[in-house]
Design a protein around this motif. Structure first.
Motif, short mmCIF file in Angstrom:
data_model
loop_
_atom_site.label_atom_id
_atom_site.label_comp_id
_atom_site.label_asym_id
_atom_site.label_seq_id
_atom_site.Cartn_x
_atom_site.Cartn_y
_atom_site.Cartn_z
N PHE A 1 0.82 -1.20 0.00
CA PHE A 1 0.00 0.00 0.00
C PHE A 1 0.86 1.26 0.00
CE2 PHE A 1 -4.54 -1.19 1.46
CZ PHE A 1 -4.61 -2.15 0.47
N LYS A 2 2.01 1.22 0.67
CA LYS A 2 2.88 2.39 0.64
C LYS A 2 3.38 2.64 -0.79
CE LYS A 2 4.24 2.78 5.39
NZ LYS A 2 5.28 2.96 6.38
N LEU A 3 3.72 1.58 -1.51
CA LEU A 3 4.16 1.74 -2.90
C LEU A 3 3.02 2.28 -3.77
CD1 LEU A 3 6.20 -1.54 -3.44
CD2 LEU A 3 7.10 0.77 -3.51
N VAL A 4 1.86 1.67 -3.68
CA VAL A 4 0.73 2.08 -4.52
C VAL A 4 0.27 3.49 -4.14
CG1 VAL A 4 -1.65 1.57 -5.16
CG2 VAL A 4 -0.01 -0.29 -4.96
N ASN A 5 0.15 3.77 -2.86
CA ASN A 5 -0.28 5.11 -2.43
C ASN A 5 0.70 6.18 -2.87
OD1 ASN A 5 -2.67 4.26 -1.25
ND2 ASN A 5 -1.75 4.00 0.77
N SER A 6 1.98 5.86 -2.88
CA SER A 6 2.99 6.80 -3.34
C SER A 6 2.79 7.12 -4.82
CB SER A 6 4.39 6.23 -3.10
OG SER A 6 5.36 7.08 -3.63
N LYS A 7 2.50 6.11 -5.62
CA LYS A 7 2.24 6.33 -7.05
C LYS A 7 0.95 7.12 -7.26
CE LYS A 7 3.77 5.20 -10.32
NZ LYS A 7 4.47 6.13 -11.24
N ILE A 8 -0.08 6.82 -6.48
CA ILE A 8 -1.34 7.57 -6.60
C ILE A 8 -1.09 9.04 -6.26
CG2 ILE A 8 -3.61 7.93 -5.55
CD1 ILE A 8 -3.79 4.82 -5.29
N LYS A 9 -0.37 9.29 -5.19
CA LYS A 9 -0.07 10.66 -4.79
C LYS A 9 0.73 11.39 -5.88
CE LYS A 9 1.84 13.45 -1.07
NZ LYS A 9 2.44 13.47 0.25
N TYR A 10 1.69 10.70 -6.48
CA TYR A 10 2.49 11.29 -7.57
C TYR A 10 1.56 11.76 -8.70
CZ TYR A 10 5.32 11.64 -11.75
OH TYR A 10 5.89 12.09 -12.91
N HIS A 11 0.64 10.89 -9.12
CA HIS A 11 -0.24 11.24 -10.23
C HIS A 11 -1.27 12.30 -9.84
CE1 HIS A 11 1.31 8.68 -13.37
NE2 HIS A 11 1.45 7.72 -12.47
N GLN A 12 -1.69 12.31 -8.59
CA GLN A 12 -2.59 13.38 -8.14
C GLN A 12 -1.88 14.73 -8.20
OE1 GLN A 12 -3.59 11.73 -4.30
NE2 GLN A 12 -5.57 10.96 -5.02
N LEU A 13 -0.63 14.77 -7.75
CA LEU A 13 0.14 16.01 -7.80
C LEU A 13 0.43 16.43 -9.24
CD1 LEU A 13 2.63 15.43 -4.84
CD2 LEU A 13 0.73 17.06 -4.92
N GLU A 14 0.74 15.46 -10.08
CA GLU A 14 1.00 15.74 -11.50
C GLU A 14 -0.25 16.31 -12.16
OE1 GLU A 14 3.30 15.83 -15.04
OE2 GLU A 14 3.87 15.61 -12.94
N LYS A 15 -1.39 15.71 -11.87
CA LYS A 15 -2.67 16.18 -12.41
C LYS A 15 -2.96 17.61 -11.94
CE LYS A 15 -7.52 15.18 -11.79
NZ LYS A 15 -8.49 14.31 -11.16
N PHE A 16 -2.77 17.85 -10.65
CA PHE A 16 -2.99 19.19 -10.09
C PHE A 16 -2.06 20.21 -10.74
CE2 PHE A 16 -1.85 22.45 -6.95
CZ PHE A 16 -3.10 23.02 -6.74
N SER A 17 -0.80 19.85 -10.88
CA SER A 17 0.19 20.76 -11.45
C SER A 17 -0.16 21.10 -12.90
CB SER A 17 1.57 20.12 -11.38
OG SER A 17 2.54 20.94 -11.99
N LEU A 18 -0.53 20.09 -13.68
CA LEU A 18 -0.90 20.34 -15.07
C LEU A 18 -2.14 21.24 -15.16
CD1 LEU A 18 -0.39 16.79 -16.62
CD2 LEU A 18 0.92 18.85 -17.16
N ALA A 19 -3.11 20.98 -14.31
CA ALA A 19 -4.34 21.77 -14.33
C ALA A 19 -4.07 23.22 -13.91
CB ALA A 19 -5.38 21.13 -13.42
N GLU A 20 -3.27 23.41 -12.88
CA GLU A 20 -2.96 24.76 -12.39
C GLU A 20 -2.23 25.59 -13.43
OE1 GLU A 20 -3.47 26.67 -9.40
OE2 GLU A 20 -5.11 25.22 -9.39
N ARG A 21 -1.32 24.96 -14.14
CA ARG A 21 -0.51 25.68 -15.13
C ARG A 21 -1.17 25.69 -16.50
NH1 ARG A 21 4.21 22.72 -16.02
NH2 ARG A 21 3.35 20.98 -14.92
N ASN A 22 -2.31 25.02 -16.61
CA ASN A 22 -2.96 24.88 -17.91
C ASN A 22 -1.95 24.35 -18.93
OD1 ASN A 22 -5.55 25.01 -18.77
ND2 ASN A 22 -5.51 27.18 -19.32
N ALA A 23 -1.17 23.36 -18.49
CA ALA A 23 0.00 22.93 -19.25
C ALA A 23 -0.18 21.60 -19.97
CB ALA A 23 1.20 22.84 -18.32
N GLY A 24 -1.37 21.08 -20.01
CA GLY A 24 -1.51 19.83 -20.75
C GLY A 24 -2.69 19.00 -20.31
N ASP A 25 -2.76 17.85 -20.88
CA ASP A 25 -3.86 16.91 -20.68
C ASP A 25 -3.67 16.12 -19.39
OD1 ASP A 25 -6.04 15.30 -21.08
OD2 ASP A 25 -5.23 14.26 -22.82
#
Length: 94
Positions: free
Chosen positions: A24-48
């Motif tokens: 769960f630590k491995l999977v949760n870490s990957k989920i958190k990474y993609h949540q942050l990536e999604k947030f970052s892209l959305a905030e910067r209007n930088a991609g899909d």
């Protein structure tokens, strides 16, 4: 130079509780990474954000399946053997 390298990140026999914590630590870490990536892209209007959304969905599904297997191991009073290998390979840029 070698083009591919393998790393054993997780290897061993675990109680269901310990297996759950490790996985769960491995999977949760990957989920958190993609949540942050999604947030970052959305905030910067930088991609899909679709790729990150899909990966989050896939990882959450995997987490549910892992939990089901761990629950089954607990019910059957079994230990869990985990062999998790990461393969790194150099490729040309797209």
């Amino acid at each position: 130079m070698e083009n591919q390298k393998e790393f054993k990140l997780v290897k061993g026999v675990f109680s269901p509780e310990d297996a759950k914590e490790v996985l769960f630590k491995l999977v949760n870490s990957k989920i958190k990474y993609h949540q942050l990536e999604k947030f970052s892209l959305a905030e910067r209007n930088a991609g899909d954000v679709n790729y990150s959304e899909e990966r989050i969905h896939q990882l959450e599904s995997s987490k549910n399946q892992i939990e089901n297997q761990i629950n089954l191991a607990q019910k059957e009073n079994k230990f869990i053997k985990i062999d998790g290998t990461i393969v790194l390979e150099f490729i040309d840029k797209f």
